[in-house]
Design a protein around this motif. Sequence first.
Motif, PDB file in Angstrom:
ATOM      1  N   LEU A   1       0.771  -1.295   0.015  1.00  0.00           N
ATOM      2  CA  LEU A   1      -0.064   0.058  -0.068  1.00  0.00           C
ATOM      3  C   LEU A   1       0.886   1.255   0.137  1.00  0.00           C
ATOM      4  CD1 LEU A   1      -2.815  -0.931   2.483  1.00  0.00           C
ATOM      5  CD2 LEU A   1      -2.968  -0.942  -0.109  1.00  0.00           C
ATOM      6  N   LEU A   2       1.939   1.095   0.736  1.00  0.00           N
ATOM      7  CA  LEU A   2       2.830   2.300   0.783  1.00  0.00           C
ATOM      8  C   LEU A   2       3.450   2.474  -0.596  1.00  0.00           C
ATOM      9  CD1 LEU A   2       4.801   2.092   4.311  1.00  0.00           C
ATOM     10  CD2 LEU A   2       2.905   3.818   3.450  1.00  0.00           C
TER      11      LEU A   2
ATOM     12  N   VAL B   1       2.251   1.758  -3.668  1.00  0.00           N
ATOM     13  CA  VAL B   1       1.218   2.088  -4.472  1.00  0.00           C
ATOM     14  C   VAL B   1       1.136   3.752  -4.310  1.00  0.00           C
ATOM     15  CG1 VAL B   1      -1.189   2.278  -5.058  1.00  0.00           C
ATOM     16  CG2 VAL B   1       0.274  -0.163  -4.763  1.00  0.00           C
ATOM     17  N   ARG B   2       0.926   4.219  -3.006  1.00  0.00           N
ATOM     18  CA  ARG B   2       0.708   5.516  -2.651  1.00  0.00           C
ATOM     19  C   ARG B   2       1.912   6.345  -3.135  1.00  0.00           C
ATOM     20  NH1 ARG B   2       0.598   7.523   3.455  1.00  0.00           N
ATOM     21  NH2 ARG B   2       0.120   9.912   2.982  1.00  0.00           N
ATOM     22  N   TRP B   3       3.028   5.857  -2.878  1.00  0.00           N
ATOM     23  CA  TRP B   3       4.164   6.546  -3.350  1.00  0.00           C
ATOM     24  C   TRP B   3       4.515   6.757  -4.884  1.00  0.00           C
ATOM     25  CZ3 TRP B   3       8.481   4.925  -6.041  1.00  0.00           C
ATOM     26  CH2 TRP B   3       9.777   5.689  -6.411  1.00  0.00           C
ATOM     27  N   LYS B   4       4.013   5.612  -5.481  1.00  0.00           N
ATOM     28  CA  LYS B   4       4.021   6.008  -6.954  1.00  0.00           C
ATOM     29  C   LYS B   4       2.836   6.851  -7.479  1.00  0.00           C
ATOM     30  CE  LYS B   4       4.804   3.549 -11.185  1.00  0.00           C
ATOM     31  NZ  LYS B   4       5.780   3.532 -11.908  1.00  0.00           N
ATOM     32  N   ARG B   5       1.734   6.766  -6.837  1.00  0.00           N
ATOM     33  CA  ARG B   5       0.736   7.642  -7.187  1.00  0.00           C
ATOM     34  C   ARG B   5       1.278   9.179  -6.991  1.00  0.00           C
ATOM     35  NH1 ARG B   5      -4.836   5.072  -5.362  1.00  0.00           N
ATOM     36  NH2 ARG B   5      -5.065   3.410  -6.764  1.00  0.00           N
ATOM     37  N   LYS B   6       1.751   9.323  -5.997  1.00  0.00           N
ATOM     38  CA  LYS B   6       2.164  10.677  -5.669  1.00  0.00           C
ATOM     39  C   LYS B   6       3.437  11.121  -6.544  1.00  0.00           C
ATOM     40  CE  LYS B   6       3.889  13.285  -1.568  1.00  0.00           C
ATOM     41  NZ  LYS B   6       4.114  13.430  -0.230  1.00  0.00           N
TER      42      LYS B   6
END
Length: 161
Positions: free
Chosen positions: A44-45, A47-52
């Motif tokens: 989850l971290l 995925v969040r980092w990639k989106r950001k």
Amino acid sequence: MKQTPSTPLELNALHLPSEPSWWPLAWGWWALAAGLLCVVVFSLLMVRWKRKRIAPQKTALRLLNPHLSNTPSSAIELLRQAALCYFPRDQIAHLTGKEWYNFLDEQLGRPLFVPNETVWQQALYQKQPVADAKALVADCYVWVQDALPPKKRRPSSVGKH
């Protein structure tokens, strides 16, 4: 010799122990649950980092949409803003003219801006619209699409012995 009675002995019935329960769990199950939880949190971290990380690129691509009527000056300004999201300000802010176009081509890995330097200068500083305005905006779109986010590149050994 003593005689044994032929009647069976009276024995008590067998008492089997109760079946082991699932609770409390053994340490191996706790370790497996902790490992799975770590994998889920890490995923989850990531995925969040990639989106950001790709959010500025997506925004720039949406604003540089070929169907919108962008001018070359607004496109190059948007290109600079997108580059500032990924590169240090002290590396980008002072670049102008040929240095800026060299930087753009260096990040892209192929010459796209330096060969059109005079056309870019005319488009940015003349009042009359330039004939290749859509092509210049398309070059900005290609740069944002291909050069952002920056990839780690090995230093080239061109001209070094």
